[in-house]
Scaffold this motif. Structure first.
Motif, short mmCIF file in Angstrom:
data_model
loop_
_atom_site.label_atom_id
_atom_site.label_comp_id
_atom_site.label_asym_id
_atom_site.label_seq_id
_atom_site.Cartn_x
_atom_site.Cartn_y
_atom_site.Cartn_z
N ASN A 105 117.12 69.15 7.28
CA ASN A 105 116.45 67.85 7.36
C ASN A 105 117.45 66.75 7.72
O ASN A 105 118.10 66.85 8.75
N ASP A 106 117.61 65.73 6.88
CA ASP A 106 118.53 64.63 7.19
C ASP A 106 119.87 64.74 6.47
O ASP A 106 120.63 63.77 6.44
N ASP A 107 120.15 65.90 5.89
CA ASP A 107 121.41 66.06 5.16
C ASP A 107 122.62 65.85 6.08
O ASP A 107 122.59 66.24 7.25
N ASP A 108 123.65 65.24 5.54
CA ASP A 108 124.89 65.02 6.30
C ASP A 108 125.86 66.18 6.13
O ASP A 108 126.75 66.37 6.95
N THR A 109 125.70 66.95 5.06
CA THR A 109 126.56 68.12 4.85
C THR A 109 125.77 69.36 5.23
O THR A 109 124.55 69.42 5.04
N PRO A 110 126.44 70.37 5.77
CA PRO A 110 125.72 71.53 6.28
C PRO A 110 125.23 72.47 5.19
O PRO A 110 125.86 72.63 4.15
N ALA A 111 124.14 73.12 5.48
CA ALA A 111 123.63 74.21 4.64
C ALA A 111 124.34 75.51 5.00
O ALA A 111 124.41 76.42 4.18
N ALA A 112 124.86 75.57 6.21
CA ALA A 112 125.62 76.74 6.67
C ALA A 112 126.55 76.31 7.79
O ALA A 112 126.24 75.37 8.54
N VAL A 113 127.68 76.97 7.88
CA VAL A 113 128.61 76.80 9.01
C VAL A 113 129.04 78.17 9.47
O VAL A 113 129.17 79.10 8.68
N GLY A 114 129.23 78.28 10.76
CA GLY A 114 129.63 79.57 11.29
C GLY A 114 130.24 79.43 12.66
O GLY A 114 130.44 78.33 13.17
N HIS A 115 130.51 80.58 13.24
CA HIS A 115 131.06 80.59 14.60
C HIS A 115 130.59 81.84 15.33
O HIS A 115 130.14 82.79 14.70
N PHE A 116 130.67 81.77 16.64
CA PHE A 116 130.60 83.00 17.41
C PHE A 116 131.41 82.84 18.67
O PHE A 116 131.71 81.73 19.11
#
Length: 146
Positions: A105-116
């Motif tokens: 939604n409008d959260d400034d911090t992530p619920a998940a972070v990742g890479h590929f």
């Protein structure tokens, strides 16, 4: 992505919002982990298509995902809207490493972070090739520090 909690929206370069779907939720009442990778893939490939550098049906060069990772920091659930933040952490000769943050939604911090990591290959032979110049030009604005 050393300190995962420092990956706020301001640290990403491009954004794509996507609604969650009813079917994304699992028995535990939150979006199942496999869907996070789909959000990653959709955000990056949509950027490349919109930039005019990915022809999914006829392009002579395509990119294979050769590495992927996700850190889950907070739950996401239907009917949340996900905003995927995308940046490029490394732009090599034949590969690129994307970092993605999924914001609920409008959260400034992530619920998940990742890479590929994408490795570019010739579609016909599947042999590694240099990242096309037009693709490289489209990725430079996403490069960290640019």
């Amino acid at each position: 992505m050393k300190d995962l909690k420092l990956n706020n929206r301001d640290t990403f370069k491009h954004f794509l919002s996507m609604p969650t779907r009813w079917m994304d939720n699992d028995i535990y009442g939150h979006v199942n982990n496999v869907n996070y990778y789909s959000f990653f893939d959709t955000a990056v490939n949509r950027y490349l298509i919109d930039a005019g550098v990915l022809d999914i049906h006829h392009g002579s060069e395509i990119a294979f995902v050769v590495e992927t990772h996700c850190n889950y920091l907070a739950p996401i659930a239907f009917p949340d809207t996900i905003t995927a933040g995308v940046r490029v952490a490394h732009l090599g000769t034949r590969s690129v490493r994307y970092e993605i943050g999924l914001f609920r939604n409008d959260d400034d911090t992530p619920a998940a972070v990742g890479h590929f990591v994408h490795v570019y290959v010739d579609r016909a032979s599947s042999q590694s090739v240099a990242i096309p110049q037009a693709t490289r030009a489209a990725l430079i604005p996403l490069l960290i520090g640019h």
